[in-house]
Design a protein around this motif. Sequence first.
Motif, PDB file in Angstrom:
ATOM      1  N   GLU A 136     -10.611  -2.673  -4.685  1.00 34.74           N
ATOM      2  CA  GLU A 136      -9.843  -3.821  -5.179  1.00 34.74           C
ATOM      3  C   GLU A 136      -9.081  -4.496  -4.045  1.00 34.74           C
ATOM      4  N   LEU A 137      -8.448  -3.682  -3.187  1.00 39.58           N
ATOM      5  CA  LEU A 137      -7.625  -4.250  -2.118  1.00 39.58           C
ATOM      6  C   LEU A 137      -8.462  -5.000  -1.090  1.00 39.58           C
TER       7      LEU A 137
ATOM      8  N   GLU B 158      -5.506  -5.478  -9.011  1.00 36.29           N
ATOM      9  CA  GLU B 158      -5.085  -4.500  -8.017  1.00 36.29           C
ATOM     10  C   GLU B 158      -4.549  -3.246  -8.701  1.00 36.29           C
TER      11      GLU B 158
ATOM     12  N   PHE C  29      -9.036  -8.171  -2.832  1.00 33.60           N
ATOM     13  CA  PHE C  29      -7.751  -8.869  -2.970  1.00 33.60           C
ATOM     14  C   PHE C  29      -7.393  -9.571  -1.663  1.00 33.60           C
TER      15      PHE C  29
ATOM     16  N   ARG D  77       0.833  -1.203   0.000  1.00 29.41           N
ATOM     17  CA  ARG D  77       0.000   0.000   0.000  1.00 29.41           C
ATOM     18  C   ARG D  77       0.871   1.258   0.000  1.00 29.41           C
TER      19      ARG D  77
END
Length: 260
Positions: free
Chosen positions: A230-231, A143, A234, A88
Amino acid sequence: MNLPLQLCQEVHAECVRSVLKIQINRPAQKNALSLAMYQSLADALAWAQTADEVRVVRITGSGDSFTAGNDLADFMSAPELTQDHPARQFMRAVMGLHKPLVAEVNGAAVGIGTTLLLHCDLVYACEDAFFQLPFVKLGLCPEFGASALLAERVGVARAREMLMLGEPILAPDAHRFGLINEVYSDERLEGEVDWVCRELVNRPPQALAVTKHLLRAGDQIDLEAVIEAELVEFAKCLNGDECRAAVQKIMSGNKTPGNK
């Protein structure tokens, strides 16, 4: 000049003539990114953002790969994608960089090796390079904004094919689709990127920064919201049975994530 930072040994960075060259240097593992490498990349980019001596950032790989993407075994050791997770931090550093970011793709660009390119200002590749997004094959989802940015770059139909089938795209096709700026022979690539970086250094820096900002502002999506969504998914996938089974299969076959 050397950076006033302590980077891991798999990430080399040096500023020469106002160009910060960052090299991913783990060739035996196809430059797969560990958490320590993500942290070093994030630190180098954050330093570049505030360093007056840096006008352009150039990122490349070593050996025959740009990067094979995440070191999945290492990545799964810290599956909670908290705000201070090194990956991140890296994404935020890339998105927060106001200076030109040039990618010199010297070989395979897999996973985040390709999604990173969607955030670079200029991308040049060698003839042997290929680009692959094998997320679904690994039981994962896209991602770094790829679920939105890729379609903007190459079109919806091509994006669906790249993300859902995950087959490699060769450099000439990537150029034809608009994913990268140009393709050069192995012998010419470094010299051509040298020229581009010199030209950018000679451009007025504030005008470059404003132009980069305006190009981003033209996006019709809230990119940070896309990346966050997305994360979340994910992280769920990373902890799921499909991903664990895919990783186990890779490990037992001793294959890099991009191999078919």
